[in-house]
Design an enzyme around this catalytic site. Structure first.
Site, PDB file in Angstrom:
ATOM      1  N   ASP A   1      -8.589  -5.902  -4.846  1.00  0.00           N
ATOM      2  CA  ASP A   1      -8.293  -4.594  -4.260  1.00  0.00           C
ATOM      3  C   ASP A   1      -9.047  -3.486  -4.989  1.00  0.00           C
ATOM      4  O   ASP A   1      -8.902  -3.318  -6.197  1.00  0.00           O
ATOM      5  CB  ASP A   1      -6.778  -4.340  -4.348  1.00  0.00           C
ATOM      6  CG  ASP A   1      -6.312  -3.164  -3.499  1.00  0.00           C
ATOM      7  OD1 ASP A   1      -7.142  -2.326  -3.112  1.00  0.00           O
ATOM      8  OD2 ASP A   1      -5.100  -3.097  -3.240  1.00  0.00           O
TER       9      ASP A   1
ATOM     10  N   SER B   1       0.834  -1.191   0.000  1.00  0.00           N
ATOM     11  CA  SER B   1       0.000   0.000   0.000  1.00  0.00           C
ATOM     12  C   SER B   1       0.877   1.253   0.000  1.00  0.00           C
ATOM     13  O   SER B   1       1.625   1.486  -0.936  1.00  0.00           O
ATOM     14  CB  SER B   1      -0.965  -0.039   1.193  1.00  0.00           C
ATOM     15  OG  SER B   1      -1.962   0.930   1.076  1.00  0.00           O
TER      16      SER B   1
ATOM     17  N   HIS C   1      -8.005  -5.091  -0.316  1.00  0.00           N
ATOM     18  CA  HIS C   1      -6.836  -4.377   0.190  1.00  0.00           C
ATOM     19  C   HIS C   1      -6.457  -4.855   1.586  1.00  0.00           C
ATOM     20  O   HIS C   1      -5.275  -4.868   1.950  1.00  0.00           O
ATOM     21  CB  HIS C   1      -7.111  -2.873   0.201  1.00  0.00           C
ATOM     22  CG  HIS C   1      -5.870  -2.046   0.291  1.00  0.00           C
ATOM     23  ND1 HIS C   1      -4.924  -2.011  -0.713  1.00  0.00           N
ATOM     24  CD2 HIS C   1      -5.391  -1.237   1.270  1.00  0.00           C
ATOM     25  CE1 HIS C   1      -3.928  -1.205  -0.363  1.00  0.00           C
ATOM     26  NE2 HIS C   1      -4.187  -0.736   0.838  1.00  0.00           N
TER      27      HIS C   1
END
Length: 352
Positions: A294, A140, A323
């Site tokens: 995601d 991320s 995610h």
């Protein structure tokens, strides 16, 4: 300065501080006395060639990587010297709530991904004398920092593995992130960033958590009632009993600091906005690992960037958690994929 037990050593485990000192920021601000909190695993070998660097993600701390590291794993502390560095503003390293004036709370300056990487570079070179990194890996916002490392210091990074993140944030993702930030600042208790306790912003943090409940997971996660992965029995328990208390434990200004830099993550700043030119600078062997479900960093966005990186591969990670797959709730099903790809990457010969 405000105390917050969430960021204590008792909660997230032991960490050390590296004193960067006065630090000039890309946006023109200054952190008078920057400290980076970091954790190490394993030992640095004699020629200092076995170092792996891991930056943290949004809302995360160095503790989140404990489940990725261990003997016999790809990130093996018996083979590698692994340095996990808490990003600026994450609540452990120098952040709004733990800083004195003149940068306390609402006065904390804007920080860029590039600032994180420059500070991390100072840590590993000055503290450990490291001149090359066998691998930089992050998820991320950690992936954003991984890309920044590979573009900014191409001669130093041998291998790179961005997981569930992009080199240049998209307009769509910028808007998503803004809703997360607005949920916090819309709470009257936020008081322009000058609250006296994070508990005064409980309603804003609750709304922030509710957005994560929608966007952080996948539609199939709810369709298959996979909230049970997180040790709860109903969707309501997942959102009200797990996600909301989690985010209500965090410092609001720290989330805002990280969110602002997340929105503006962009390695093309090095090349006057030319993303292809920026990614073309990378000399590391790269494996780009998006998560199939995601909704923040979809596969198509990651694949488009990977196509611009020399000596790179795309390896799609399967996780119904979207995610939030980064937290490893899928267990071995998720970690086996990560370990396989990282092991292959670390075993690959590099000419950098």
């Amino acid at each position: 300065m405000l105390d917050n037990d969430f960021y204590s050593r008792e909660n997230i485990g032991p960490y050390e501080f590296f004193d960067v000192g006065e630090f000039q920021l890309e946006e023109g601000g200054v952190i008078p006395y920057l400290q980076l909190a970091y954790v190490t695993h394993g030992e640095l070998n004699a020629d200092k060639s076995n170092a792996i660097l891991i930056p943290t993600w949004f809302s995360g701390t160095s503790r989140d990587w404990d489940n990725y590291i261990g003997p016999g794993r790809a990130l093996d502390p018996e083979k590698y010297f692994i340095v996990v560095i808490n990003q600026i503003g994450n609540g452990v390293s120098t952040s709004p709530h733990n800083s004195p004036e003149p940068i306390a709370m609402a006065n904390f300056p804007h920080v860029r991904i590039g600032d994180d990487v420059r500070a991390q570079h100072q840590l590993i070179t000055e503290m450990f004398g490291i001149k090359e990194l066998a691998l930089v890996v992050g998820g991320s916002m950690g992936a954003q920092q991984t890309y920044e490392w590979a573009v900014r210091y191409p001669d130093m990074v041998k291998r790179a593995a961005p997981i569930a993140g992009t080199a240049k944030n998209t307009v769509h993702d910028f808007i998503f992130t803004q809703t997360l930030l607005d949920a916090i600042t819309s709470d009257p208790g936020w008081n322009g960033g000058n609250y006296s306790s994070h508990t005064e912003v409980a309603d804003g943090l609750k709304r922030h958590a509710d957005i994560w409940a929608v966007m952080g997971l996948s539609t199939e996660f709810y369709q298959q009632e996979k909230w049970k992965m997180f040790g709860v029995e109903t969707a309501e328990q997942f959102t009200n009993g797990f996600l909301q208390p989690l985010f209500q434990s965090l410092d609001p200004n720290s989330l805002l600091t990280m969110g602002w830099k997340w929105q503006r993550g962009d390695v093309s700043r090095h090349t006057n906005g030319d993303l292809a030119a920026a990614l073309g600078r990378i000399t590391a062997k790269v494996i780009v690992m998006p998560i199939d479900e995601d909704m923040f960093f979809p596969v198509r966005d990651c694949a488009a960037e990977q196509a611009l990186i020399p000596n790179s591969e795309l390896k799609i990670i399967s996780s119904i958690c979207g995610h939030f797959g980064l937290f490893g709730a899928d267990g071995a099903e998720y970690f086996n994929q990560i370990d396989q790809h990282l092991s292959e990457l670390l075993a690959s010969e590099v000419t950098v």
